[in-house]
Design a protein around this motif. Sequence first.
Motif, short mmCIF file in Angstrom:
data_model
loop_
_atom_site.label_atom_id
_atom_site.label_comp_id
_atom_site.label_asym_id
_atom_site.label_seq_id
_atom_site.Cartn_x
_atom_site.Cartn_y
_atom_site.Cartn_z
N LEU A 1 0.85 -1.19 0.00
CA LEU A 1 0.00 0.00 0.00
C LEU A 1 0.89 1.24 0.00
N THR A 2 0.48 2.27 -0.72
CA THR A 2 1.24 3.51 -0.71
C THR A 2 0.32 4.71 -0.70
N GLY B 1 4.97 10.99 -4.37
CA GLY B 1 6.20 11.02 -5.15
C GLY B 1 6.31 9.81 -6.06
N PRO B 2 7.42 9.74 -6.82
CA PRO B 2 7.60 8.65 -7.77
C PRO B 2 7.78 7.30 -7.10
N ILE B 3 7.32 6.26 -7.79
CA ILE B 3 7.45 4.88 -7.30
C ILE B 3 8.23 4.09 -8.34
N VAL C 1 9.73 -2.59 -7.38
CA VAL C 1 8.56 -3.23 -6.79
C VAL C 1 8.34 -4.60 -7.43
N ALA C 2 8.41 -4.67 -8.75
CA ALA C 2 8.18 -5.94 -9.45
C ALA C 2 9.25 -6.96 -9.08
N HIS D 1 0.40 7.63 -12.50
CA HIS D 1 1.09 8.92 -12.64
C HIS D 1 2.33 9.00 -11.76
N ALA D 2 2.37 8.16 -10.71
CA ALA D 2 3.50 8.22 -9.78
C ALA D 2 4.59 7.22 -10.11
N LEU D 3 4.32 6.31 -11.05
CA LEU D 3 5.29 5.27 -11.36
C LEU D 3 6.43 5.81 -12.21
#
Length: 232
Positions: free
Chosen positions: A103-104, A108-110, A115-116, A153-155
């Motif tokens: 969960l986030t 900001g950017p992720i 993550v993957a 949009h944050a990725l």
Amino acid sequence: MQTEAKRDATGHVDHVRTARARTVLVVDDHRTVADLLRLALDSDRRTRCIGVAYDLPTARELASATLPDVVVCDIQFAGSDEDGVDFAAQVSARHPGTLVVLLTGASGPIDLVRVAASGVSALLAKDGDLAGLLTAISTTSGGQLQVDPRLLHALTRPVAPPAVELTARESLVLLRLAEGVNAQRIARDLGIRTSTCRGYIKSLLHKLGAHSQLEAVARARAMGLLVEDHAG
């Protein structure tokens, strides 16, 4: 599946098929959020909360002790040198049968590649609707990464992870770590000192950006550095 026998007003027995509720471990340093999610999980017939941890060290202990079906974990932990992505990689390496939902609430950017690579099954917005979150927890499966569309949009741009160059000896040590062999045994098999072997392991952790041997193995496997360990 379990079968429940229910008798209606006429005395007729009706066998109802019900699925076993998924066991869930909640990990979040925001106690109110964690406790509310626990109550919601216990109120849903599809899920059952078997533990709550407010920090990552406690979460590791509970994950090993309870072996939940799913771990629901926040990404950010104030004052911690590691985050939920690091923890997810550790869980995926140590307990491959446990799914991880991150969960986030960050704007900001992720880093989607990171993550993957951690083995996460789902990345969801922390401020999403509760019904959708419960459905995701109860239905998520391994082998693919489910991403909440609102997070797109944050990725960060999903580019390939930076190349990691390992020496021949580091590759050998890595393969043995993936087999679950400890440093003393690896050193003996390779005819080197244990301190030298630990030096190789330290170098591997640095190159792979890992905090532990388990995480190093998980990251290496995600990067395709362990393809040879299945060749034998």
